[in-house]
Design a protein around this motif. Structure first.
Motif, PDB file in Angstrom:
ATOM      1  N   PHE A 275      68.777  18.501  66.883  1.00  0.00           N
ATOM      2  CA  PHE A 275      69.957  18.788  66.070  1.00  0.00           C
ATOM      3  C   PHE A 275      69.491  19.293  64.708  1.00  0.00           C
ATOM      4  O   PHE A 275      68.772  18.590  63.992  1.00  0.00           O
ATOM      5  CB  PHE A 275      70.816  17.533  65.888  1.00  0.00           C
ATOM      6  N   LEU A 276      69.883  20.503  64.369  1.00  0.00           N
ATOM      7  CA  LEU A 276      69.555  21.080  63.073  1.00  0.00           C
ATOM      8  C   LEU A 276      70.863  21.296  62.326  1.00  0.00           C
ATOM      9  O   LEU A 276      71.582  22.271  62.555  1.00  0.00           O
ATOM     10  CB  LEU A 276      68.799  22.397  63.259  1.00  0.00           C
ATOM     11  N   LEU A 277      71.176  20.351  61.435  1.00  0.00           N
ATOM     12  CA  LEU A 277      72.459  20.375  60.728  1.00  0.00           C
ATOM     13  C   LEU A 277      72.332  21.098  59.398  1.00  0.00           C
ATOM     14  O   LEU A 277      71.323  20.949  58.691  1.00  0.00           O
ATOM     15  CB  LEU A 277      72.961  18.950  60.492  1.00  0.00           C
ATOM     16  N   ASN A 278      73.369  21.865  59.059  1.00  0.00           N
ATOM     17  CA  ASN A 278      73.447  22.563  57.775  1.00  0.00           C
ATOM     18  C   ASN A 278      72.181  23.384  57.498  1.00  0.00           C
ATOM     19  O   ASN A 278      71.601  23.330  56.413  1.00  0.00           O
ATOM     20  CB  ASN A 278      73.701  21.561  56.647  1.00  0.00           C
ATOM     21  N   ALA A 279      71.768  24.122  58.513  1.00  0.00           N
ATOM     22  CA  ALA A 279      70.555  24.938  58.408  1.00  0.00           C
ATOM     23  C   ALA A 279      70.747  26.046  57.376  1.00  0.00           C
ATOM     24  O   ALA A 279      71.859  26.556  57.182  1.00  0.00           O
ATOM     25  CB  ALA A 279      70.221  25.541  59.768  1.00  0.00           C
ATOM     26  N   ASN A 280      69.642  26.421  56.724  1.00  0.00           N
ATOM     27  CA  ASN A 280      69.721  27.563  55.810  1.00  0.00           C
ATOM     28  C   ASN A 280      69.620  28.861  56.617  1.00  0.00           C
ATOM     29  O   ASN A 280      69.407  28.850  57.837  1.00  0.00           O
ATOM     30  CB  ASN A 280      68.625  27.480  54.738  1.00  0.00           C
ATOM     31  N   GLY A 281      69.767  29.981  55.935  1.00  0.00           N
ATOM     32  CA  GLY A 281      69.783  31.259  56.623  1.00  0.00           C
ATOM     33  C   GLY A 281      68.502  31.545  57.383  1.00  0.00           C
ATOM     34  O   GLY A 281      68.530  32.073  58.502  1.00  0.00           O
ATOM     35  N   GLU A 282      67.359  31.179  56.802  1.00  0.00           N
ATOM     36  CA  GLU A 282      66.072  31.426  57.450  1.00  0.00           C
ATOM     37  C   GLU A 282      65.941  30.615  58.738  1.00  0.00           C
ATOM     38  O   GLU A 282      65.471  31.127  59.759  1.00  0.00           O
ATOM     39  CB  GLU A 282      64.941  31.076  56.485  1.00  0.00           C
ATOM     40  N   GLN A 283      66.377  29.366  58.699  1.00  0.00           N
ATOM     41  CA  GLN A 283      66.309  28.517  59.894  1.00  0.00           C
ATOM     42  C   GLN A 283      67.240  29.033  60.993  1.00  0.00           C
ATOM     43  O   GLN A 283      66.888  29.011  62.175  1.00  0.00           O
ATOM     44  CB  GLN A 283      66.683  27.082  59.527  1.00  0.00           C
ATOM     45  N   LEU A 284      68.406  29.518  60.587  1.00  0.00           N
ATOM     46  CA  LEU A 284      69.348  30.065  61.569  1.00  0.00           C
ATOM     47  C   LEU A 284      68.775  31.301  62.250  1.00  0.00           C
ATOM     48  O   LEU A 284      68.809  31.423  63.482  1.00  0.00           O
ATOM     49  CB  LEU A 284      70.669  30.397  60.877  1.00  0.00           C
ATOM     50  N   LEU A 285      68.214  32.206  61.463  1.00  0.00           N
ATOM     51  CA  LEU A 285      67.661  33.435  62.025  1.00  0.00           C
ATOM     52  C   LEU A 285      66.459  33.135  62.917  1.00  0.00           C
ATOM     53  O   LEU A 285      66.271  33.776  63.962  1.00  0.00           O
ATOM     54  CB  LEU A 285      67.260  34.393  60.905  1.00  0.00           C
ATOM     55  N   GLU A 286      65.652  32.158  62.516  1.00  0.00           N
ATOM     56  CA  GLU A 286      64.484  31.782  63.322  1.00  0.00           C
ATOM     57  C   GLU A 286      64.918  31.200  64.656  1.00  0.00           C
ATOM     58  O   GLU A 286      64.356  31.543  65.714  1.00  0.00           O
ATOM     59  CB  GLU A 286      63.632  30.769  62.543  1.00  0.00           C
ATOM     60  N   SER A 287      65.926  30.341  64.636  1.00  0.00           N
ATOM     61  CA  SER A 287      66.423  29.740  65.879  1.00  0.00           C
ATOM     62  C   SER A 287      67.014  30.804  66.792  1.00  0.00           C
ATOM     63  O   SER A 287      66.761  30.828  68.005  1.00  0.00           O
ATOM     64  CB  SER A 287      67.476  28.676  65.563  1.00  0.00           C
ATOM     65  N   LEU A 288      67.801  31.703  66.202  1.00  0.00           N
ATOM     66  CA  LEU A 288      68.453  32.752  66.984  1.00  0.00           C
ATOM     67  C   LEU A 288      67.429  33.727  67.559  1.00  0.00           C
ATOM     68  O   LEU A 288      67.551  34.186  68.709  1.00  0.00           O
ATOM     69  CB  LEU A 288      69.450  33.495  66.097  1.00  0.00           C
ATOM     70  N   GLY A 289      66.398  34.026  66.776  1.00  0.00           N
ATOM     71  CA  GLY A 289      65.408  35.011  67.212  1.00  0.00           C
ATOM     72  C   GLY A 289      64.435  34.506  68.251  1.00  0.00           C
ATOM     73  O   GLY A 289      63.945  35.273  69.077  1.00  0.00           O
ATOM     74  N   THR A 290      64.130  33.192  68.241  1.00  0.00           N
ATOM     75  CA  THR A 290      63.098  32.658  69.129  1.00  0.00           C
ATOM     76  C   THR A 290      63.654  32.044  70.404  1.00  0.00           C
ATOM     77  O   THR A 290      62.902  31.829  71.355  1.00  0.00           O
ATOM     78  CB  THR A 290      62.259  31.593  68.395  1.00  0.00           C
TER      79      THR A 290
END
Length: 401
Positions: A275-290
């Protein structure tokens, strides 16, 4: 150069709808004088611009008190209509073009040209006027008949004060026709430029806010992943892949939502679920990309005809997933079937069993996975900045010169 006012009554947490309107403002400001109207004195333009990847340096901002609709104390229909027409007149009157964006019936437009952008029509004519409430039902037949005739006149006048209707999908357009009696042109929301494929990891992703109302149905996804892992987890590990599931989403600091997340954590215990809550933009893009694929369950268990507002009205989650070469596997409801070509650049599912089988078939077929990733990225390009710009000027032809 025209003076353009853009009004959205709610800006709230940054999301797809806010970026949709913000990007329209950015594009129009390249040729015209654009103001965004809002009601938040603490609105941080720089934070909003950076978070939404927008350049709003040429856009002005106008903060207005949030209006409260008065109880018109008159039985004279002409005075009542005039009062309704004049309500919030100062919002639109100063402009050559006034664009209102929202999900409720709009205020009357007083600009030379009016544009109504509908995210989704949340209420019908009857709901807006309280026809399902006891006070209305207690009135006599003749009284209801006269009031209903007046309300229909006011409704027609309200919408006819706008000269162009826009919405985000064919799904939304269908409900605009059914609930509001209008037929908008379609303008799909744009993608962010920062989304792109990365080196893939053995991960399934789910995006969506954590809220106790459970509209994203994270509980369904957890239960489905548990079943998937029980059936195929050992086979994947024997093949040298330790798959995991990651939830990414915002969560407000309120007791009901925090309890909801804790309940989900308990449901996920013993399984490789993060669970990654209130992720910042970099974390969101990393999750989406990988991630290899994205699971999405909004609309599951909902009667779409009774509660269409509880489905994805467009489904930006799918376009963003495809842009990252992350295969979307989404519940078959709302506007999502318009975006995904089933079996080519994503999957539509109706039962958890279908989702499990689709995931299994894809992960066990690397060649097909690569082919679908390529098709997904190609499809996503049709929702990029360049395509959006062309379509925006096309749908505003004759309104914005």
């Amino acid at each position: 150069m025209q003076k353009i006012g853009i009004y959205q009554h709610y800006w709230g947490p940054m999301g797809g709808g806010q970026r949709f309107v913000g990007f329209i403002a950015q594009i129009l400001a390249e040729k015209h004088a654009v103001e965004i109207l809002h009601h938040d004195p603490t609105f941080d333009v720089q934070k909003f611009s950076e978070g939404m990847e927008l350049d709003l340096s040429q856009v002005a901002f106008r903060c207005l008190p949030r209006p409260e609709r008065p109880d018109w104390n008159t039985s004279n229909p002409y005075r009542r209509l005039k009062a309704e027409v004049d309500f919030c007149r100062e919002f639109s009157e100063p402009y050559d073009v006034f664009l209102e964006s929202g999900d409720l019936p709009p205020i009357f437009n007083h600009a030379k040209k009016g544009v109504l952008l509908v995210h989704f029509p949340l209420v019908s004519f009857d709901e807006f006027h309280g026809h399902d409430l006891p006070p209305w039902k207690k009135q006599g037949f003749f009284q209801r008949f006269l009031k209903n005739r007046y309300q229909k006149l006011e409704w027609r006048c309200r919408f006819s004060s706008y000269h162009r209707y826009l919405c985000n999908s064919r799904f939304t357009r269908g409900w605009c026709q059914r609930r509001w009696g209008i037929f908008p042109q379609i303008l799909n929301p744009p993608l962010r430029n920062s989304i792109h494929p990365m080196e893939k990891e053995p991960m399934i992703l789910a995006l969506g806010a954590f809220a106790h109302v459970n509209h994203k149905r994270q509980d369904v996804l957890i239960e489905t992943f548990r079943r998937f892992y029980d059936q195929f987890g050992s086979q994947l590990e024997n093949a040298g892949m330790r798959w995991k599931f990651r939830f990414v989403g915002a969560c407000k600091n309120i007791e009901e939502d925090q309890r909801f997340v804790e309940k989900l954590r308990q449901q996920a215990a013993g399984y490789p679920i993060e669970f990654l809550l209130n992720a910042n933009g970099e974390q969101l893009l990393e999750s989406l990309g990988t991630a290899v694929c994205l699971w999405h369950a909004m609309g599951y268990g909902i009667d779409e005809l009774q509660n269409p507002g509880k489905t994805e009205h467009f489904g930006m989650i799918a376009t963003e997933s495809m842009a990252a070469a992350t295969i979307p596997m989404v519940f078959h409801a709302g506007g999502l079937p318009e975006i995904i070509h089933h079996g080519r650049d994503g999957f539509l599912w109706s039962t958890p069993e279908e989702l499990i089988q689709q995931t299994r078939d894809l992960l066990w077929n690397p060649a097909r996975l690569k082919e679908m990733q390529h098709a997904a990225v190609e499809n996503a390009r049709s929702y990029g900045d360049a395509a959006f710009r062309l379509r925006l000027w096309e749908v505003l032809k004759g309104i914005v010169e």
